[in-house]
Design a protein around this motif. Structure first.
Motif, short mmCIF file in Angstrom:
data_model
loop_
_atom_site.label_atom_id
_atom_site.label_comp_id
_atom_site.label_asym_id
_atom_site.label_seq_id
_atom_site.Cartn_x
_atom_site.Cartn_y
_atom_site.Cartn_z
N PRO A 284 -12.12 3.75 -0.72
CA PRO A 284 -12.16 2.39 -1.28
C PRO A 284 -13.28 2.18 -2.29
CG PRO A 284 -12.12 2.38 1.13
CD PRO A 284 -12.41 3.76 0.71
N LEU B 150 -10.14 -1.75 4.55
CA LEU B 150 -10.58 -1.88 3.16
C LEU B 150 -9.41 -1.57 2.24
CD1 LEU B 150 -13.98 -0.04 3.60
CD2 LEU B 150 -13.72 -2.45 3.06
N GLU B 151 -9.46 -2.10 1.03
CA GLU B 151 -8.36 -1.95 0.09
C GLU B 151 -8.22 -0.50 -0.36
OE1 GLU B 151 -6.59 -4.25 -3.84
OE2 GLU B 151 -8.54 -4.77 -3.04
N ASN B 152 -7.01 -0.01 -0.33
CA ASN B 152 -6.72 1.37 -0.74
C ASN B 152 -6.47 1.41 -2.24
OD1 ASN B 152 -5.92 4.00 -0.97
ND2 ASN B 152 -4.22 3.85 0.45
N THR C 18 -5.11 2.22 -5.90
CA THR C 18 -3.78 2.67 -6.31
C THR C 18 -3.83 4.09 -6.87
OG1 THR C 18 -4.15 1.56 -8.43
CG2 THR C 18 -2.89 0.37 -6.78
N MET D 42 -9.91 -10.36 -1.69
CA MET D 42 -9.44 -9.43 -0.66
C MET D 42 -10.63 -8.87 0.14
SD MET D 42 -6.14 -9.14 -0.50
CE MET D 42 -5.78 -7.54 0.20
N PRO E 119 -12.31 -7.72 3.65
CA PRO E 119 -11.67 -7.14 4.84
C PRO E 119 -11.39 -8.20 5.90
CG PRO E 119 -13.54 -5.81 4.13
CD PRO E 119 -13.57 -7.06 3.32
N GLU F 18 2.11 0.68 -1.50
CA GLU F 18 1.02 -0.22 -1.15
C GLU F 18 0.96 -1.41 -2.10
OE1 GLU F 18 0.78 3.01 -1.18
OE2 GLU F 18 0.17 3.55 0.86
N LYS G 33 1.58 -5.45 -1.14
CA LYS G 33 0.66 -6.56 -1.46
C LYS G 33 1.41 -7.69 -2.12
CE LYS G 33 -3.44 -3.74 -2.20
NZ LYS G 33 -4.37 -3.22 -3.22
N LEU H 293 -1.23 -6.76 5.64
CA LEU H 293 -0.66 -5.80 4.69
C LEU H 293 0.04 -4.65 5.39
CD1 LEU H 293 -0.41 -5.00 1.70
CD2 LEU H 293 -2.57 -3.76 1.94
#
Length: 664
Positions: free
Chosen positions: A31, A65-67, A69, A453, A455, A628, A632, A646
């Motif tokens: 992340p 946590l945001e993955n 792209t 975004m 967590p 993913e 979203k 998500l």
């Protein structure tokens, strides 16, 4: 952000070894620059996310946590080498700030997490050679680069769980620092060094003995002093060595997370947790939230500031135009109101020029005349070498050209005022445009900050039995389930396919076993058609980019695990005997929506089936958007009541890329 101590790492690695031993590595992602997240799956427990931040922390987390792209190279390597590997052990190295995770796949890999200095995360092969580090580094005695042998840093410190009183005595004897620095520098850190001395002095207080000055030299310590310090140390760490921990977050005056009860924190607020991993997750995730919000606010403030600064400059320019108009008009009027004086000055200068005086000489003569009180000279401040005169008219400085007439000089200022006036209209338009852009950017900022975004804690949900499979409810009310992998395909047929049900399968390699649960009811055409769409969409035809796929159905007695002589049937595969009933060219289309079926939940199935249960849905088809990113987008469209996360959407989507069906 607090960095984990050696004591923290001992506790975390002990808990992780119990929790993750035997679990299977799923995927890895990165992340941020220093954070790697590895996802594990443990039978009977489910998903476990491990957050590793180089130089800072390691713990399980329920705050995903945001993955990114576009994954960087390091997590891609971890996916390639470790996905499907089984965890062998997780241990702290030498009571140092190093954790080693051993995983077995085609060989035994070791993932080393260094939590000292700026830290690192390094993948080693079974010979302890570096496959790849998160960060390449080099020192005189260590080279952290691919294909190099991994060398541990020099041992630094003691193990408070095993140290003897004699060893502590030797440590103090060989030290040139004071007591507190000696303990802190030898792996205990200032927190535990202070705690040891606090407990040692409490022991002495109970004995009515004078306390030990923590800043005194170690050479001044008596054997009795060292004995009491050792007792203080053992009182802290003996419970830890027995697994007796009391994880807590300290707040209101001090922010910290510790695995054991510390007397140093008696006067602060305490929040207790079952495990140290849970305590660390709450503590660090709160800091990450603050950090993400702060960073995003900085980014948006910079965007907003760009327009604010532009507006400020434009308004200053507009004010300058108005000032120019006012001052230029005033100067033009002053030239006319002092017509005779200026005419006299210009006449004197021109007469002098006719007598071959230079402007410099004229300037000197006029300066002398001003001093001597000559009336005409009093309004002249200076003359430059080009004949431009600076006048002082009623306290205002005005420039005129001695080679021009008075009306011509006045017109210069009137023309300047006209030019400024012409620019005002354009300046006002520009200001209005900038104000609109600023307002729009501030709206975007407010919206972005409201939907940032950060967590969000992932609550472990109790799934209904059918949610462990692919599933949907047909428009006629029949439950249809499908396998997710070889294991669930086996379960579908062996455990859930009853004699009066229907078995369905896409006519392509890489497709789920589908069971249509009839529960004694008739098999209707709508359910056949919808189940065919379902079977086709969750087959490999989706990731291959097909728009349609043939599907067949048979009765349960036609499905067998018994092969012909000499044949082998892989796990999750079956032998179909007898006539197959085909549904040709089933469309690959899936609707995703929130339905009320034994409670509110998300369902993915044919549009006609989803539409029967809800108006809140979207329709997707095979496409080009990553799973993913699509999840979203879908979440933002259907999750008005914040029922979903998500992962809930990711879990139910077909394997492969997709896009919205714009024909809907």
């Amino acid at each position: 952000m607090k960095t984990m101590t050696n004591v923290d790492i001992f506790t975390i690695s002990h808990e992780l070894n119990k929790l993750l031993e035997g679990s299977r590595v799923d995927k890895s992602f990165q992340p941020t620059k220093d954070i790697i997240v590895m996802r594990f799956h443990k039978a009977g427990y489910g998903r476990i996310d491990l957050v590793m931040e180089a130089g800072k922390r390691v713990h399980t987390s329920r705050y995903p946590l945001e993955n990114p792209t576009k994954p960087p190279s390091f997590p891609m390597l971890l996916r390639k080498r470790l996905r499907g590997a089984n965890v062998v052990s997780i241990e702290q190295y030498n009571f140092d700030r190093i954790i080693e995770i051993k995983m077995k796949k085609d060989q035994v890999y070791t993932l080393v997490i260094e939590l000292f200095s700026k830290g690192n995360i390094i993948l080693l092969d079974e010979d302890k050679n570096i496959i790849m580090p998160l960060k390449r580094k080099s020192w005189s005695n260590r080279d952290i680069s691919a294909k190099k042998e991994y060398v541990y840093p020099p041992k630094n410190g003691i193990n408070p769980l095993t140290i003897t009183e004699d060893e502590l005595n030797i440590l103090f004897t060989n030290s040139e620092d004071d007591i507190i620095r000696t303990l802190a520098k030898n792996g205990l850190g200032s927190l535990y060094a202070e705690e040891i001395m606090l407990r040692a002095n409490n022991i002495r207080k109970d004995m009515k003995i004078e306390g030990i000055d923590k800043q005194s030299s170690t050479n001044s310590l008596s054997n009795e002093d060292i004995h009491h310090i050792y007792q203080g140390l053992k009182s802290i760490f003996e419970p830890l060595s027995k697994g007796e921990i009391k994880p807590e977050i300290i707040s209101e005056g001090k922010d910290d997370v510790v695995p054991i009860k510390l007397e140093k924190y008696n006067d602060f607020k305490h929040e207790y947790f079952e495990t140290f991993n849970e305590a660390c997750d709450e503590f660090y995730s709160k800091e990450v939230k603050t950090s993400i919000t702060s960073e995003q606010e900085k980014i948006w403030n910079k965007k907003v500031g760009k327009y604010s600064k532009r507006l400020e400059l434009q308004e200053e320019t507009l004010k300058g135009f108005h000032d120019t108009i006012e001052k230029s008009h005033k100067k033009g009027e002053l030239i006319y109101s002092h017509y005779q004086e200026i005419e006299s000055v210009i006449g004197v200068i021109n007469n002098a020029r006719n007598k071959d005086y230079s402007y410099q000489e004229i300037n000197k003569i006029l300066k002398k005349a001003r001093k001597e009180g000559m009336k005409e000279a009093q309004i002249i401040k200076s003359i430059d070498k080009m004949g431009n005169i600076t006048l002082d008219l009623e306290g205002i400085s005005i420039n005129i050209d001695s080679r021009k007439s008075i009306p011509e000089n006045a017109d210069v200022y009137y023309e300047k005022a006209k030019k400024a006036k012409r620019k005002i209209s354009g300046a006002n338009i520009a200001i209005e445009n900038t104000k609109k852009q600023l307002e729009e950017m501030e709206r975007k900022k407010d919206k972005a900050m409201a939907n940032i975004m950060v967590p969000k804690k992932r609550e472990k949900k109790e799934l209904k039995w059918f949610e462990k499979f692919r599933w949907f409810v047909s428009s006629t009310g029949k439950l249809v389930i499908g396998g997710r992998d070889a294991n669930s395909n086996e379960n579908i047929v062996k455990k859930y396919l009853d004699n009066n049900d229907i078995y369905m399968h896409a006519d392509i390699h890489g497709a789920p076993s589908i069971a249509i649960k009839l529960n004694g009811e008739e098999f209707d055409d709508d359910t056949v058609r919808e189940s065919a769409i379902f079977a086709a969409s969750f087959s490999s035809a989706w990731s291959d980019g097909y728009s349609t796929q043939d599907v067949y159905w048979v009765n349960p007695e036609q499905v067998s695990k018994t092969p012909e002589s000499g044949e082998y049937v892989a796990k999750g595969s079956f032998i179909i005997r007898g006539h197959r009933n085909y549904i040709r060219s089933a469309k690959l289309r899936i609707a995703v929506g929130i339905v009320d079926y034994e409670g509110k939940r998300v369902m993915a199935g044919p549009e006609s089936a989803v539409k029967k249960l809800t108006d809140n849905y979207v329709v997707i088809k095979p496409g080009y958007t990553k799973k993913e990113a699509m999840a979203k987008s879908i979440l933002s469209k259907i999750n008005q009541d914040n029922l979903l996360e998500l992962d809930d959407i990711v879990r139910i989507l077909p394997t492969g890329k997709c896009d919205y069906d714009n024909k809907r």
